[in-house]
Every structure is written in C-alpha cells, then in structure tokens.
Enzyme design. Sequence first.
Site, PDB file in Angstrom:
ATOM      1  N   ARG A 109       0.824  -1.224   0.000  1.00 50.85           N
ATOM      2  CA  ARG A 109       0.000   0.000   0.000  1.00 50.85           C
ATOM      3  C   ARG A 109       0.848   1.260   0.000  1.00 50.85           C
ATOM      4  O   ARG A 109       0.370   2.338  -0.336  1.00 50.85           O
ATOM      5  CB  ARG A 109      -0.940   0.009   1.217  1.00 50.85           C
ATOM      6  N   LYS A 156       2.779 -15.236 -13.067  1.00 46.19           N
ATOM      7  CA  LYS A 156       4.101 -14.978 -13.641  1.00 46.19           C
ATOM      8  C   LYS A 156       4.673 -13.741 -12.954  1.00 46.19           C
ATOM      9  O   LYS A 156       4.587 -12.616 -13.464  1.00 46.19           O
ATOM     10  CB  LYS A 156       3.989 -14.802 -15.157  1.00 46.19           C
TER      11      LYS A 156
HETATM   12  N1  PXG Z   1       7.140 -22.030 -17.334  1.00 48.31           N
HETATM   13  C1  PXG Z   1       7.751 -20.991 -16.743  1.00 48.31           C
HETATM   14  C2  PXG Z   1       8.056 -21.063 -15.297  1.00 48.31           C
HETATM   15  C3  PXG Z   1       8.109 -19.871 -17.505  1.00 48.31           C
HETATM   16  O1  PXG Z   1       8.713 -18.847 -16.908  1.00 48.31           O
HETATM   17  C4  PXG Z   1       7.147 -20.940 -19.456  1.00 48.31           C
HETATM   18  C5  PXG Z   1       6.820 -22.017 -18.644  1.00 48.31           C
HETATM   19  C6  PXG Z   1       6.716 -20.953 -20.887  1.00 48.31           C
HETATM   20  O2  PXG Z   1       5.590 -20.094 -21.068  1.00 48.31           O
HETATM   21  P1  PXG Z   1       5.282 -19.387 -22.458  1.00 48.31           P
HETATM   22  O3  PXG Z   1       4.000 -18.655 -22.208  1.00 48.31           O
HETATM   23  O4  PXG Z   1       6.428 -18.483 -22.747  1.00 48.31           O
HETATM   24  O5  PXG Z   1       5.126 -20.448 -23.472  1.00 48.31           O
HETATM   25  C7  PXG Z   1       7.829 -19.845 -18.887  1.00 48.31           C
HETATM   26  C8  PXG Z   1       8.240 -18.714 -19.759  1.00 48.31           C
HETATM   27  C9  PXG Z   1      13.612 -17.847 -20.676  1.00 48.31           C
HETATM   28  C10 PXG Z   1      12.517 -17.351 -19.803  1.00 48.31           C
HETATM   29  O6  PXG Z   1      14.777 -17.531 -20.405  1.00 48.31           O
HETATM   30  C11 PXG Z   1      11.213 -17.800 -19.936  1.00 48.31           C
HETATM   31  C12 PXG Z   1      10.214 -17.293 -19.094  1.00 48.31           C
HETATM   32  C13 PXG Z   1      10.582 -16.381 -18.153  1.00 48.31           C
HETATM   33  C14 PXG Z   1      11.869 -15.961 -18.035  1.00 48.31           C
HETATM   34  C15 PXG Z   1      12.859 -16.416 -18.856  1.00 48.31           C
HETATM   35  O7  PXG Z   1      13.311 -18.556 -21.639  1.00 48.31           O
HETATM   36  N2  PXG Z   1       8.878 -17.619 -19.130  1.00 48.31           N
END
Ligand code: PXG
Length: 298
Positions: A109, A156
């Site tokens: 907050r 996320k």
């Molecule tokens: N699981 C997690 C924990 C993620 O962070 C995915 C699955 C795949 O989701 P999408 O919507 O992108 O198909 C993610 C994706 C990297 C990286 O380095 C990827 C993510 C976050 C940070 C870095 O590839 N997110």
Amino acid sequence: MGQSREPLVYIDGELYPKSQAKVSVFDHGLLYGDGVFEGIRVYDGLIFKLKEHIDRLYNSAKVLRLRIPIDKDTMINDVVKTVRANGFRDAYIRLVVTRGVGDLGLDPRKCERPSVIVIVEHLEPILGKGEREYGVSVIISSTRRDPVYATSHEVKSLNYLNSILAKIEAIEAGADDAIMLDSRGFLSEATGANLFIVRDGKLFTPPVTAGILPGITRAVVIEIAGRLGIPFIERDLTPVELMTADEAFVTGTGAELVPIGFVNKLPINDGRPGPVFKRILEEFNLVKRDPRNGVKAL
Ligand code: PXG
C-alpha cells in the site's frame, strides 16, 4: 536498421535510450520481486499471441492486487509503438509491471504507482534449433516447484528464485536445464519452459495443479496436436515416465520447442529428436508466422 543507435526502452509512457532507462532502488520490484512480467516474441514484425500475453499479465496482476495503471488496449498500443520505435522485425519483448516506488517495508500500500516497462531486444531468427542432432541434457532438480497453495508459478511474478535455484543445480551438474518436480513428486516443468513427453504415439503434459505456468507455447502445441490428430492427455506424470519416454521436449517463448536428449545422463530413446516432436515443430514454424496468431507491428 538502427544498428548504430541504442535500443529504446518504454517506461510509463516515455521512450528512453537503453543507457538511460532506469528505475528507483526503492521500487518493490527490486526490493521484493513484487511485480509481474511477460516474455513475448516478434516474428517478422508479428507480435505472436500478444493478446494472450496481455490477458495473462493482467490475471497475474489481479492475484497480486497490483493495479496496472493503463487498460489492456493502451497496453497493446504501447507495446506495438515500442516495437515500431525500435524497428526490429525479429525480437524478444520483456513486458514488466513493478509494484512501484515505496519505502523499505514490504507493505504494497506504500507504493502509489506501479511502473510499466517494455524492453525490446533484437533477436536473430533461430533456424533449425529443433533439428539439432541430440536433444538438450536435463537433470531432475532437488528443488521442488513452488506449490499451488503458495507462490504458484501460475502467477508470472518477478520472483524467479525457485527456478534460479534449479538452474544453478543444472549448471553445477553440467546439464543444460532442470526439470522440477511438484511438491508431491510428480513432474512439473523446466525452469522457464513447459514439459511434454511422448509415449506410444500419445502426447502427455502435466496439469496446472503441478504448479506450472500455463504456457502460451504449451497451448499452441496442444492445439497443433489436436489438428494433427495426435492423441493428447493432460495428467500427473512420474519421473520414471519421463526417463522411459519415447520422446520428450520443452516449450516456451524463449526456448520455442526444444527436444530433451538426456535426463540425469540417461538417453531418451537414442537421445535424438523424435518423429512426433519434428512433426509438431514443423507445424509450429508455420503457426508462428500466421498473421491470425498475433498483432502486426511492422
Ligand atoms: N514455465 C515458466 C516457469 C516460464 O517462466 C514458461 C513455462 C513458458 O511459457 P510461455 O508462455 O512463454 O510459453 C515460462 C516462460 C527464458 C525465460 O529464459 C522464460 C520465461 C521467463 C523468463 C525467462 O526462456 N517464461
């Protein structure tokens, strides 16, 4: 285009050269990992699945009671504007909303205004990554996925320590990445990508109850499997089912589709990408350039 000048970063409605794009040390995104984000790809000027990423961002923010100061349409326009300003036809977008500037206590907050940040990085199109001779090597991590009754990865958030601990373990073991188990010991996902396995011609993936991020690439792969007539089952999967699978691969915006060759040094089949993976990858490479699947920026 734009090779000599600095990339432009969007912060709260303004564009700044990369070297001047800064946030406060009192931002709770830095102090506590309090905030949300998305990673999005641009394929030949098409921002892939932009609306889906924006919906997920606002849902993550909702759970954290983080009020994003602009509406979804403005957010989409501002992302498009930032991609155009940079002129990169193939790019990776990092969209971040931090809790904003507060005091040193964790009470959200005290943070009056969340900050919206859009970073666009030029990427060379990755060609043929999936056709590598051997798949990547993974370990099964000793760090368990955050459970759905705690800091679930369904949200996320900016707090990625759970994944980072597993990634460090993979690096120290000489592997490319880690597969994490959920709190019960069933398969969850990789550190930043979702997991699929193939057994007897059928495609399997863990459900959201395993603490996974319901990935946008994951949803695309499930849709492709449906169209190709590949039987698909979402259920709890055991580590042994991975180790004895015919094929295994991970999916994510950053990773795209990457075959797994080895788990704890055991080869998956012969360690090479399998036929179901190759067929799905071929289709994915068409889907990602189809204008119906995104918002055209350039
Ligand atoms: N699981 C997690 C924990 C993620 O962070 C995915 C699955 C795949 O989701 P999408 O919507 O992108 O198909 C993610 C994706 C990297 C990286 O380095 C990827 C993510 C976050 C940070 C870095 O590839 N997110």
